[in-house]
Enzyme design. Structure first.
Site, mmCIF file in Angstrom:
data_model
loop_
_atom_site.group_PDB
_atom_site.id
_atom_site.type_symbol
_atom_site.label_atom_id
_atom_site.label_comp_id
_atom_site.label_asym_id
_atom_site.label_seq_id
_atom_site.Cartn_x
_atom_site.Cartn_y
_atom_site.Cartn_z
ATOM 1 N N HIS A 425 83.105 16.714 6.558
ATOM 2 C CA HIS A 425 81.667 16.916 6.402
ATOM 3 C C HIS A 425 81.330 18.294 6.958
ATOM 4 O O HIS A 425 81.391 18.516 8.175
ATOM 5 C CB HIS A 425 80.887 15.828 7.141
ATOM 6 N N GLU A 428 79.031 19.210 10.089
ATOM 7 C CA GLU A 428 79.352 18.619 11.393
ATOM 8 C C GLU A 428 80.295 19.557 12.140
ATOM 9 O O GLU A 428 81.478 19.270 12.356
ATOM 10 C CB GLU A 428 79.944 17.223 11.197
ATOM 11 N N HIS A 521 84.343 14.091 13.520
ATOM 12 C CA HIS A 521 83.041 14.125 12.845
ATOM 13 C C HIS A 521 81.932 14.443 13.851
ATOM 14 O O HIS A 521 82.162 14.553 15.051
ATOM 15 C CB HIS A 521 82.746 12.766 12.193
ATOM 16 N N GLU A 593 83.411 10.360 16.455
ATOM 17 C CA GLU A 593 82.032 10.798 16.262
ATOM 18 C C GLU A 593 81.547 11.494 17.533
ATOM 19 O O GLU A 593 81.527 10.891 18.605
ATOM 20 C CB GLU A 593 81.128 9.597 15.952
#
Length: 758
Positions: A425, A428, A521, A593
């Site tokens: 992504h 990010e 991420h 994350e």
């Protein structure tokens, strides 16, 4: 020089049969005029580009001159600041080689020439296998879609660690909610001319993006007293589509959606000039799509002042007051928009400042870092840099293989593998900072780093989606889709980055055990750092997938939250890297994350994360790997016992909530973990949009429902994760945190070869 060749170079009358063939071949498929109605799709373009590295498609369809030589002279124009004056000599030699090799009098197109123009007996390394990326040459200039205008300025930011913690914004309840005025009542002071939307799709790319003169999109100042801000975002990773001046010091901003889509507005990164100090400006972004945001609980935007950077060595810092995130009530029956508003006072008059959602980390930043590794005579001995594949736009996707040379073939075969990836992504960027910290440590001369390189083979893909990073997308590639929903695809030409990553891991599993896979991420709705994993149904390894996250939470208690981790596998996540690799046989398969905000834990409570905080997580990943695989199983078993106790408490809690009573003695471990664990609804992950329209026919022909990756992974049959006897040297666990002074210094090294993964 050969007389016959010299005469021919002057006359230039003999055509090259190969180039003549390629010209007609490309004309037939619509790359030149008279065939304009038949635009090639991205898969066709990728195939043509990949099989003709001698030339690059410019992307314009109207001129025969669009088939141009590999633009080293353009890289020189676009990249004047990268390296030494030796670049110019290399470019001149390359141009001379190109001219000579165009001659049909030379039977081989692979012969090298020295500075005097004489034929050398050495053969040129194939362009398809070796990227042009050496210690004495320029970096590869990013390739942009041909629709994108790109300014020629080189944007660079210094790294800086704030001397004091940057605390969250504390809402007062009196924050203003500006009424959205729009361009009908305001004045447009910046607007991109054309933005590829969901109605179009990627066709081709070139260095520098769109052809022609770059237009000045900012307004023209009427004099020194004109205090209109000058906006710009047409640089690497930039994202701003429109700015409307609605008051003297108030602006409404519209973000550009991900290219070839109509959504995913989250990442912003733009420049303002002509500032005035001691006055309060207000900025309001009017087209955000997420109903929840960290801006509602104290996150501040980032600002960078070039004057502060040049005079005081101050870099990015959290700034902003009267921060408010709220729903935009001017929607027109379509999807609702949300607004982010903040006020700010600039530190200087006539300054150049930048705003960003998070600390940018661009494709060029990555290449500069990799170049420093390649130029290190020490690091380059145990870190091999290769080309995994080319992206849709033709940008290199790099693969790093990091390990110390083994003493014997048996020792080499016994090494387990660890696979780490980031930036699937593109918006990010926090994933890149964690990756940077990991690479800084694993490439250092720390005893722990050396031990890890002795034990493991690390396969690292530091930037999975370079195209998205370059153009400033938040979530998608140039296919207009979230790549982290397509890891099961067989459409190699349309999703090359993840197809090649999965294929590399598939082959890796066939030769050795992959102990851990982790994809880095960022998260826009939850603070702290945490992992998403996959519940294991094999009773032999029951709860083992949770040991590594629990250990990481103990090693980084002020940043990592085990409580926020989740291990439920949802059907909508079947196409993610984490789930696909887990189903391929990797027990410890995770998505890491990391928040865009900061920490709510320990000593860092209520403070924003800095790049140094995220880089430290990369070190803690290394530290935790050593704990996880320590031959002394004490820590592992302690964590396993703690996990069983935590799970038993969670089961009691669930039954109590349901108003049921149950004797769990002896049978509680048979309860499905998925039944007691909530979904990852807090995840930032988007639902799959399916394939783009122009690929549906291809998918119908080539992709079967329920496709799964078949491989025969080497699985560890030792549930304790302890190394098999007599396969590894005795480990010494002298734990020394790495210090900057102890790390390897990059020095000039003669050359670098980047090998394509075999």
């Amino acid at each position: 020089m050969f007389p016959a060749l010299e005469t021919e170079l002057k006359q230039q009358t003999l055509p090259d049969p190969y180039e003549d063939f390629m010209y007609h071949h490309l004309q037939y498929y619509g790359y030149f005029k008279a065939e304009r109605g038949s635009l090639p799709n991205s898969a066709t373009h990728q195939h043509v580009w990949k099989n003709n590295h001698r030339y690059l498609l410019s992307g314009s369809f109207g001129e025969t001159a669009d088939l141009i030589p590999d633009p080293l002279q353009k890289e020189k124009r676009l990249w004047p600041t990268c390296l030494s004056s030796a670049v110019h000599r290399q470019i001149e030699a390359e141009n001379r080689d190109s001219l000579m090799l165009n001659s049909p009098l030379l039977k081989s197109r692979q012969l090298l020439h020295d500075d005097l123009g004489e034929v050398n007996s050495r053969l040129r390394e194939p362009r398809d296998l070796f990227a042009f990326f050496s210690s004495s040459g320029p970096l590869q200039a990013p390739r942009w879609p041909i629709e994108c205008e790109v300014i020629k300025e080189n944007i660079h930011h210094i790294e800086w660690v704030p001397p004091q913690p940057e605390y969250f914004y504390q809402p007062t309840g009196n924050e203003k909610v500006p009424e959205i005025v729009g361009e009908e009542k305001g004045t447009v002071v910046y607007q991109l001319d054309s933005v590829p939307s969901e109605d179009s799709y990627f066709t081709s790319s070139r260095v520098g993006g769109k052809r022609g003169i770059i237009k000045e999109l900012a307004v023209t100042l009427q004099g020194p007293e004109d205090n209109t801000l000058l906006f710009e975002s047409r640089f690497e990773s930039g994202n701003l589509q429109k700015a409307v001046r609605v008051n003297t010091y108030e602006y409404e901003l519209t973000l550009r959606t991900d290219l070839y889509t109509n959504k995913h507005t989250q990442w912003f990164y733009f420049r303002v000039q002509n500032t005035r100090k001691d006055v309060t400006y207000r900025f309001t972004i009017v087209n955000l799509l997420k109903p929840k945001s960290l801006y509602t609980i104290g996150m501040k935007p980032l600002m960078y002042s070039q004057l502060d950077a040049s005079t005081h060595s101050i870099g990015w810092r959290r700034e902003g007051d009267e921060i408010r995130y709220y729903r935009n009530n001017t929607e027109d029956g379509q999807q609702p928009f949300y607004c982010l508003t903040w006020t700010i006072q600039f530190p200087h008059d006539q300054d150049t400042c930048f705003f960003a959602h998070f600390y940018p980390y661009t494709y060029t930043d990555l290449q500069c870092f990799l170049l420093s590794v390649a130029n290190s005579p020490v690091q380059s001995q145990f870190c091999k840099l290769r080309t995994l594949c080319r992206s849709l736009a033709g940008n290199t996707v790099y693969l790093l293989t990091i390990t110390n040379p083994a003493r014997t073939p048996q020792e080499a075969a016994a090494k387990k593998a660890v696979v780490l990836t980031a930036r699937v992504h593109p918006g990010e960027s926090n994933g890149s900072w964690i990756m940077k910290g990991f690479l800084d440590f694993i490439l250092s001369n720390s005893p722990d780093a050396q031990l890890l390189r002795d034990i493991f083979i690390f396969k690292v893909v530091p930037m999975l989606n370079p195209d998205g990073v370059i153009v400033g997308n938040y979530r998608c590639s140039l296919a207009g889709r979230d790549l982290n929903r397509h890891y099961k695809t067989i459409l190699k030409e349309s999703f090359p980055c993840i197809w090649h990553t999965r294929n590399m891991i598939k082959r890796l599993l066939e030769e050795r055990e992959v102990l851990l896979y982790c994809d880095f991420h960022g998260h826009s709705r939850k603070n702290n750092i945490f992992l998403y994993g996959c519940n294991n149904n094999d009773r032999k390894f029951w709860l083992h997938e949770r040991v590594f996250p629990l250990m990481l939470s103990k090693n980084a208690p002020d940043k990592f939250s085990f409580h926020s981790c989740n291990f439920k596998v949802q059907k909508c996540k079947e196409g993610t890297g984490r789930v696909v690799m887990w189903r391929m046989g990797i027990l410890n398969s995770y998505t890491m994350e990391s928040t865009f905000g900061g920490s709510t834990l320990g000593n860092k409570r209520d403070t924003h994360f800095t790049p140094e905080d995220l880089k430290s997580l990369g070190y803690h990943v290394c530290d935790t790997l050593l704990d996880f695989c320590d031959p002394d199983r004490t820590k592992f078993m302690q964590c396993l016992a703690e996990l069983k106790e935590l799970l038993q408490q969670e089961i009691h809690k669930k039954f109590k909530e349901l108003g049921q009573d149950m004797d769990l003695e002896g049978s509680w471990s048979d309860i499905s973990l998925s039944d007691i664990e909530s979904s990852t609804s807090g995840s930032d992950s988007s639902l799959s949009d399916g394939l783009p329209v122009h690929l549906l026919n291809t998918a119908d022909e080539r992709e079967k429902p329920g496709f799964t990756v078949s491989c025969s992974p080497k699985r560890n049959t030792n549930p304790s994760q302890e190394p098999a006897p007599d396969t590894k040297p005795n480990w010494s666990r002298n734990r020394y945190p790495a210090t900057k002074g102890g790390r390897t210094t990059a020095v000039v090294y003669p050359s670098l070869h980047i090998y394509t993964y075999p």
